[in-house]
Design an enzyme around this catalytic site. Structure first.
Site, short mmCIF file in Angstrom:
data_model
loop_
_atom_site.label_atom_id
_atom_site.label_comp_id
_atom_site.label_asym_id
_atom_site.label_seq_id
_atom_site.Cartn_x
_atom_site.Cartn_y
_atom_site.Cartn_z
N LEU A 23 0.89 -1.17 -0.08
CA LEU A 23 0.09 0.02 -0.03
C LEU A 23 1.04 1.06 -0.12
CD1 LEU A 23 -2.74 -0.85 2.61
CD2 LEU A 23 -3.03 -0.52 0.29
N ASP A 24 0.56 2.40 -0.86
CA ASP A 24 1.36 3.60 -0.72
C ASP A 24 1.43 3.94 1.02
OD1 ASP A 24 1.32 3.73 -3.55
OD2 ASP A 24 -0.24 5.29 -3.71
N MET A 25 2.39 4.67 1.07
CA MET A 25 2.71 5.08 2.43
C MET A 25 1.39 5.84 3.03
SD MET A 25 5.80 7.16 4.16
CE MET A 25 5.60 8.80 3.64
N LEU A 26 0.85 6.63 2.18
CA LEU A 26 -0.12 7.40 2.65
C LEU A 26 -1.47 6.86 2.69
CD1 LEU A 26 0.74 10.89 0.94
CD2 LEU A 26 1.43 10.08 3.21
N THR A 27 -1.84 5.69 2.11
CA THR A 27 -3.01 4.90 1.98
C THR A 27 -2.97 3.99 3.30
OG1 THR A 27 -2.79 4.93 -0.33
CG2 THR A 27 -4.23 3.38 0.76
#
Length: 289
Positions: A129-133
């Site tokens: 998962l993207d870091m911000l997700t």
């Protein structure tokens, strides 16, 4: 190290050969070869030739003592993850926004470092998962299930759904598909962009709620898994995600990305059983709910 898996051939399926059974279970070709040469697949306790049939409700034992993994060691972080589902082979956690999925050299504060603390050994990465997700992240507890989960990802058996809150800078239809190729942004190495020479990228969306503040709650599913795919696609159609620092010009620096992986489904490795996991509503941290 040896790994043992036992299952019963489902009663609702037609008889099939041992060879076809192992293909249905998504075992890699070299593993099927190993099982055949070493007689490590047993039907009702006895080896059966690969062209012979397996019948409903027969017991199948698989012995894998040749599995290797090149994955390095993930050091424990000292913190525990938020587990949502767990069985003998799989762990699904709720990754918080702002945390990386896996470490680069020397890092110990990622989701997989937390999983190493919880499991007391190194887990195996399946997807990111993207870091911000935020949201559901699947982790393998042993290397024997990793190739099967990778095949489920590529064949779309492993399915993920997301929730996002978007700014409606233009009217968003109730449902639709965004089918635009994505590639690197030459002006900013952090970003991706729509470009004709990019990789095929397809996102399906459905509007669940439109709000008076010109935002909307949207459910999304992916046919492809490009970096920043949902973020780029929504921004391109004029509906960037609230709190997106890269693709939403209205983003406030103290906000967070309103994108959560809230549901996933897959077939449990070495079985025919589907697993469907949903993030509890109280753990979905989004606006307008």
């Amino acid at each position: 190290m040896s790994y043992y898996f036992t299952l019963n051939y489902p009663k609702n399926l037609k008889p099939c050969s041992v060879s076809d059974l192992l293909r249905q279970l998504l075992l890699p070709r070299k593993w099927r070869h190993y099982l055949r040469i070493n007689h490590k697949v047993l039907i009702n306790g006895q080896y059966r030739y690969f062209n012979q049939l397996v019948y409903p409700d027969e017991k199948i034992d698989l012995i894998l003592d040749h599995v290797e993994s090149e994955q390095g060691i993930y050091l424990p972080s000292g913190k525990f993850p938020d587990p949502i589902y767990e069985d003998h082979d799989l762990l699904i956690i709720n990754k918080p926004a702002g945390q990386k999925t896996h470490p680069n050299q020397g890092e110990t504060n990622t989701a997989l470092n937390d999983c190493a603390t919880y499991l007391k050994y190194t887990p195996y990465i399946v997807h990111r998962l993207d870091m911000l997700t935020s949201g559901l992240l699947l982790v393998a507890k042993n290397p024997a299930v990793v190739p099967i989960l990778n095949r489920e990802l590529t064949t779309k058996i492993f399915h993920r759904e997301y929730l996002a809150v978007v700014n409606q800078t233009r009217s968003l239809p109730e449902k639709g598909t965004i089918n635009l190729p994505i590639g690197h942004d030459p002006m900013d190495k952090r970003k991706r962009m729509i470009r004709s020479d990019g990789l095929k990228s397809c996102t399906h969306y459905q509007v669940l709620q439109k709000c008076s503040d010109q935002t909307a709650l949207v459910k999304l599913s992916l046919e492809t898994g490009r970096t920043h795919q949902i973020r780029v696609h929504l921004a391109t159609i004029g509906c960037p995600i609230v709190g997106d620092p890269l693709y939403n010009p209205q983003c406030n620096l103290d906000d967070f990305l309103h994108l959560t992986a809230f549901q996933m489904s897959l077939v449990k490795p070495f079985s025919f059983n589907q697993i469907k996991v949903k993030l509890p509503k109280e753990k979905i941290i989004l606006l307008n709910q």
